[in-house]
Scaffold this motif. Sequence first.
Motif, PDB file in Angstrom:
ATOM      1  N   MET A   8      24.566  20.416  39.441  1.00  0.00           N
ATOM      2  CA  MET A   8      24.679  21.251  40.630  1.00  0.00           C
ATOM      3  C   MET A   8      23.565  22.294  40.655  1.00  0.00           C
ATOM      4  O   MET A   8      23.008  22.598  41.722  1.00  0.00           O
ATOM      5  CB  MET A   8      26.047  21.921  40.662  1.00  0.00           C
ATOM      6  CG  MET A   8      27.207  20.953  40.864  1.00  0.00           C
ATOM      7  SD  MET A   8      27.016  19.912  42.350  1.00  0.00           S
ATOM      8  CE  MET A   8      28.607  19.088  42.378  1.00  0.00           C
ATOM      9  N   ALA A   9      23.219  22.841  39.497  1.00  0.00           N
ATOM     10  CA  ALA A   9      22.130  23.811  39.429  1.00  0.00           C
ATOM     11  C   ALA A   9      20.798  23.160  39.776  1.00  0.00           C
ATOM     12  O   ALA A   9      19.943  23.771  40.452  1.00  0.00           O
ATOM     13  CB  ALA A   9      22.077  24.426  38.019  1.00  0.00           C
ATOM     14  N   SER A  21      33.158  21.063  39.532  1.00  0.00           N
ATOM     15  CA  SER A  21      31.977  20.543  40.224  1.00  0.00           C
ATOM     16  C   SER A  21      31.879  21.104  41.628  1.00  0.00           C
ATOM     17  O   SER A  21      30.803  21.498  42.093  1.00  0.00           O
ATOM     18  CB  SER A  21      32.024  19.016  40.265  1.00  0.00           C
ATOM     19  OG  SER A  21      32.031  18.469  38.961  1.00  0.00           O
ATOM     20  N   GLY A  22      33.010  21.145  42.335  1.00  0.00           N
ATOM     21  CA  GLY A  22      32.995  21.715  43.679  1.00  0.00           C
ATOM     22  C   GLY A  22      32.651  23.181  43.680  1.00  0.00           C
ATOM     23  O   GLY A  22      31.890  23.657  44.546  1.00  0.00           O
ATOM     24  N   PHE A  23      33.190  23.913  42.696  1.00  0.00           N
ATOM     25  CA  PHE A  23      32.866  25.345  42.602  1.00  0.00           C
ATOM     26  C   PHE A  23      31.380  25.541  42.357  1.00  0.00           C
ATOM     27  O   PHE A  23      30.735  26.401  42.993  1.00  0.00           O
ATOM     28  CB  PHE A  23      33.676  25.978  41.471  1.00  0.00           C
ATOM     29  CG  PHE A  23      33.241  27.370  41.122  1.00  0.00           C
ATOM     30  CD1 PHE A  23      33.622  28.442  41.920  1.00  0.00           C
ATOM     31  CD2 PHE A  23      32.433  27.613  40.019  1.00  0.00           C
ATOM     32  CE1 PHE A  23      33.211  29.737  41.608  1.00  0.00           C
ATOM     33  CE2 PHE A  23      32.010  28.899  39.704  1.00  0.00           C
ATOM     34  CZ  PHE A  23      32.405  29.970  40.506  1.00  0.00           C
ATOM     35  N   CYS A  24      30.812  24.749  41.446  1.00  0.00           N
ATOM     36  CA  CYS A  24      29.380  24.865  41.166  1.00  0.00           C
ATOM     37  C   CYS A  24      28.541  24.504  42.393  1.00  0.00           C
ATOM     38  O   CYS A  24      27.489  25.104  42.643  1.00  0.00           O
ATOM     39  CB  CYS A  24      29.001  23.964  39.987  1.00  0.00           C
ATOM     40  SG  CYS A  24      29.654  24.517  38.390  1.00  0.00           S
ATOM     41  N   ALA A  25      29.009  23.525  43.155  1.00  0.00           N
ATOM     42  CA  ALA A  25      28.278  23.130  44.359  1.00  0.00           C
ATOM     43  C   ALA A  25      28.275  24.254  45.384  1.00  0.00           C
ATOM     44  O   ALA A  25      27.224  24.598  45.974  1.00  0.00           O
ATOM     45  CB  ALA A  25      28.887  21.866  44.949  1.00  0.00           C
ATOM     46  N   LEU A  59      32.301  25.321  53.040  1.00  0.00           N
ATOM     47  CA  LEU A  59      33.726  25.094  53.261  1.00  0.00           C
ATOM     48  C   LEU A  59      34.064  23.605  53.219  1.00  0.00           C
ATOM     49  O   LEU A  59      35.079  23.199  52.633  1.00  0.00           O
ATOM     50  CB  LEU A  59      34.130  25.693  54.613  1.00  0.00           C
ATOM     51  CG  LEU A  59      35.611  25.544  54.999  1.00  0.00           C
ATOM     52  CD1 LEU A  59      36.494  26.263  53.987  1.00  0.00           C
ATOM     53  CD2 LEU A  59      35.852  26.105  56.413  1.00  0.00           C
ATOM     54  N   VAL A  60      33.191  22.781  53.807  1.00  0.00           N
ATOM     55  CA  VAL A  60      33.420  21.333  53.773  1.00  0.00           C
ATOM     56  C   VAL A  60      33.373  20.809  52.342  1.00  0.00           C
ATOM     57  O   VAL A  60      34.201  19.982  51.931  1.00  0.00           O
ATOM     58  CB  VAL A  60      32.374  20.606  54.648  1.00  0.00           C
ATOM     59  CG1 VAL A  60      32.452  19.094  54.438  1.00  0.00           C
ATOM     60  CG2 VAL A  60      32.592  20.945  56.116  1.00  0.00           C
ATOM     61  N   ILE A  61      32.412  21.313  51.551  1.00  0.00           N
ATOM     62  CA  ILE A  61      32.326  20.903  50.150  1.00  0.00           C
ATOM     63  C   ILE A  61      33.590  21.315  49.401  1.00  0.00           C
ATOM     64  O   ILE A  61      34.166  20.541  48.624  1.00  0.00           O
ATOM     65  CB  ILE A  61      31.082  21.508  49.478  1.00  0.00           C
ATOM     66  CG1 ILE A  61      29.805  20.919  50.088  1.00  0.00           C
ATOM     67  CG2 ILE A  61      31.105  21.255  47.971  1.00  0.00           C
ATOM     68  CD1 ILE A  61      28.531  21.572  49.575  1.00  0.00           C
ATOM     69  N   ALA A  62      34.035  22.554  49.639  1.00  0.00           N
ATOM     70  CA  ALA A  62      35.228  23.050  48.950  1.00  0.00           C
ATOM     71  C   ALA A  62      36.464  22.235  49.328  1.00  0.00           C
ATOM     72  O   ALA A  62      37.272  21.866  48.463  1.00  0.00           O
ATOM     73  CB  ALA A  62      35.437  24.528  49.285  1.00  0.00           C
ATOM     74  N   LEU A  63      36.630  21.951  50.629  1.00  0.00           N
ATOM     75  CA  LEU A  63      37.785  21.173  51.064  1.00  0.00           C
ATOM     76  C   LEU A  63      37.737  19.747  50.521  1.00  0.00           C
ATOM     77  O   LEU A  63      38.757  19.206  50.066  1.00  0.00           O
ATOM     78  CB  LEU A  63      37.852  21.155  52.591  1.00  0.00           C
ATOM     79  CG  LEU A  63      38.210  22.486  53.264  1.00  0.00           C
ATOM     80  CD1 LEU A  63      38.133  22.353  54.782  1.00  0.00           C
ATOM     81  CD2 LEU A  63      39.614  22.932  52.845  1.00  0.00           C
ATOM     82  N   SER A  64      36.550  19.143  50.554  1.00  0.00           N
ATOM     83  CA  SER A  64      36.411  17.777  50.034  1.00  0.00           C
ATOM     84  C   SER A  64      36.732  17.736  48.546  1.00  0.00           C
ATOM     85  O   SER A  64      37.399  16.813  48.052  1.00  0.00           O
ATOM     86  CB  SER A  64      34.995  17.259  50.286  1.00  0.00           C
ATOM     87  OG  SER A  64      34.695  17.236  51.671  1.00  0.00           O
TER      88      SER A  64
END
Length: 443
Positions: free
Chosen positions: A93-94, A144-148, A201-206
């Motif tokens: 993600m980084a 992974s989602g948090f890092c994204a 937000l879309v990344i977090a929801l997904s």
Amino acid sequence: MTSSTAGRREPDATGVSAVEAALTDAERKGFRLAVIGRTCALIAIAAFYLAAFPWPNNIAMAALFLGAAALGLAPLALVGSRFERFAFFAFDMAAISAMLAFAPLSSGGDIPQNFVFFSGRYLYYFVVVALSVLTLSPALVLWSGFCAVAGLAGATAFIASGMDQVVSFGDLPRGPSREQFMAVALNPDFLPIAVRVSDGLVIALSTAIAALAVHRARNVVRAHAAVEEKRNRVQQLLGRYVPAQVAQQLVDAGQLAPQLRKATILFADIEGFTRLSERLTAAQVIGLLNGFFAAAATLVERRGGIVVNHVGDALIAAFNAPLPVEDHAARAVDAARDLQALVSGRDFEGHRLRLRVGVASGPVAAGTVGGATSQTYTVYGDTVNVAQRLERLNKELETDCLISGMTFEAARSACADAVAVGSVQVRGREGPVDVFAIGGRQR
């Protein structure tokens, strides 16, 4: 303990630990699969850049992705630690965030870095989140989602910090014309923060949906394992009281449907057991019976029969009920010979036994009988009675094994040494029964 939990049985600790160990192993294997999938994805992206972009940018980008693919294989040797797995996804993600913030769109001119969001590079975040799903770890997926989201926010903030001003859709008038919209959207300082928030937000929801799906999948595995563990426990418990094949059907269907079918019944009794038991202790009697019944059941089952019941020192075996077998009469005759060979060839608790065996073929009713709290599987009918009467008739005729005429006709190939005894009036039956003696003593 409350009434709602008093009757609840705690899951078997061994079963639970085995399931958790299996899930942990699945996480390790899933991580390896994610690493391999990541490598394949990067190779595919490198191939895309080589084909779709002009030289020399295509070479530089392809080399970058291929290098990342090669570097990413290193964690395959580090799958033993969960920390390393978290670090692996954080690194990816980084790397994507760094590509957004620093990698130029073109070497041919000074293109504002904020235009990087037109390239779709941020979509690579979803690829890494999808790879994290392969680990079957909800925590890794959420990480992974948090890092994204954090990487996207950091890249956006870094790009915005290097701009003199930020133009966004908020600078458009109400109901903008085409010219007004294009003037804002193509402005070198265009960076719609609200769109980046929406992307995050879309990344977090997904990610949350993917983590929930993984969590549910793990619960399904646990529930399935619990059902299998309970099923095995019930089957083992039933197997102590009913034949294994019957226990299997009871577990599968919950009951055994009543059956009326042609079958062969074998009734075997230990001769002189009452006198023998008077000289033995209770422990010796039980040990003798258990040893004999265990060996006898093995022989009967080897011939395709089922030991249905034990009555004192006698056993009742059925062939073709409840499970169908071909040549059930011949199988029963062979089993009778096996039982006679068993007692003549070994001792039980230091004693030699002698068997009287009766075998009869004909219609047999079979099924589970009893009340709501206690049931047993049994066979009954005229054929069962005939087999039992023939066993007792051995004492009068001084024989070891008697079979009915119907059994003899159905199993001629197994009855080469059969000797006709004649028609015998069996007690409790109106018509006579043709009787044959096989093996052992014959008058």
